[in-house]
Design an enzyme around this catalytic site. Sequence first.
Site, short mmCIF file in Angstrom:
data_model
loop_
_atom_site.label_atom_id
_atom_site.label_comp_id
_atom_site.label_asym_id
_atom_site.label_seq_id
_atom_site.Cartn_x
_atom_site.Cartn_y
_atom_site.Cartn_z
N THR A 231 0.82 -1.43 0.08
CA THR A 231 0.05 -0.03 0.04
C THR A 231 1.08 1.13 0.04
O THR A 231 0.43 2.27 -0.53
CB THR A 231 -0.81 0.16 1.40
OG1 THR A 231 -1.76 -1.38 1.17
CG2 THR A 231 -1.76 1.22 1.22
N GLU A 232 1.90 1.16 0.90
CA GLU A 232 2.65 2.37 0.83
C GLU A 232 3.73 2.75 -0.42
O GLU A 232 3.70 4.01 -1.02
CB GLU A 232 3.84 2.23 1.98
CG GLU A 232 3.15 2.09 3.54
CD GLU A 232 2.74 3.71 3.84
OE1 GLU A 232 2.79 4.67 3.08
OE2 GLU A 232 1.97 3.66 4.88
N SER A 233 4.32 1.75 -1.21
CA SER A 233 5.25 1.99 -1.89
C SER A 233 5.06 0.88 -3.48
O SER A 233 5.80 1.23 -4.22
CB SER A 233 6.64 1.64 -1.41
OG SER A 233 6.78 0.47 -1.07
#
Length: 204
Positions: free
Chosen positions: A109-111
């Site tokens: 989700t982050e990267s």
Amino acid sequence: MDLNKVQHLIQMQALSMMNGQSRDSFSSGVRDMAFQSMLEAAMKQEHSVPTRTNRVTAVDLFQPATLRSTEVAAPKKVEVNNEEVDTIIQKASERFGVNVDLIRSVVKTESNFDADVVSHAGAQGLMQLMPQTAQGLGVENPFDPEQNVMGGTKYLKQMLDRYDGDSKLALAAYNAGPGNVDKYGGVPPFQETQHYVKKVLNFA
């Protein structure tokens, strides 16, 4: 009609019949009619109220509400194409006692597993650590996959411990900061944070 009340009355009726308390034929007949009426009312109510749970059966009515089966969408499985990164994630999971699928989902989700990405706010690397946060976690190079994942997982563990293992609150704190979670007494009413929590848990 409250299904819990109906359940209780049905259980009492069943116990009455098993204990031989329905000796008088007239009283027994009245109770049987009441039993049938309550059951029909409960079943009608179940059909009239939209719900995400599976269809309630007569057998389910005898079970405590917490034991009734529910329809829960299975989370999607995160596929990690980078074996080196996945090995690091597994090491972080073992070191800090955080569910490996939760870590994978946060990284996804982050990267999207891009170790070199920098957000518009300045968050860096796989788990998108802010420079000040990274420094506080002992991360010298946030673009080094192992340092980043170890630091990010350590921080996630801190948030899980802070909120007694509540993944929703921990993820909200990871995204918006624990100060906002404490301020609002739960997941903050920020669209970005609410979407973030839902997206991570959809994978984890």
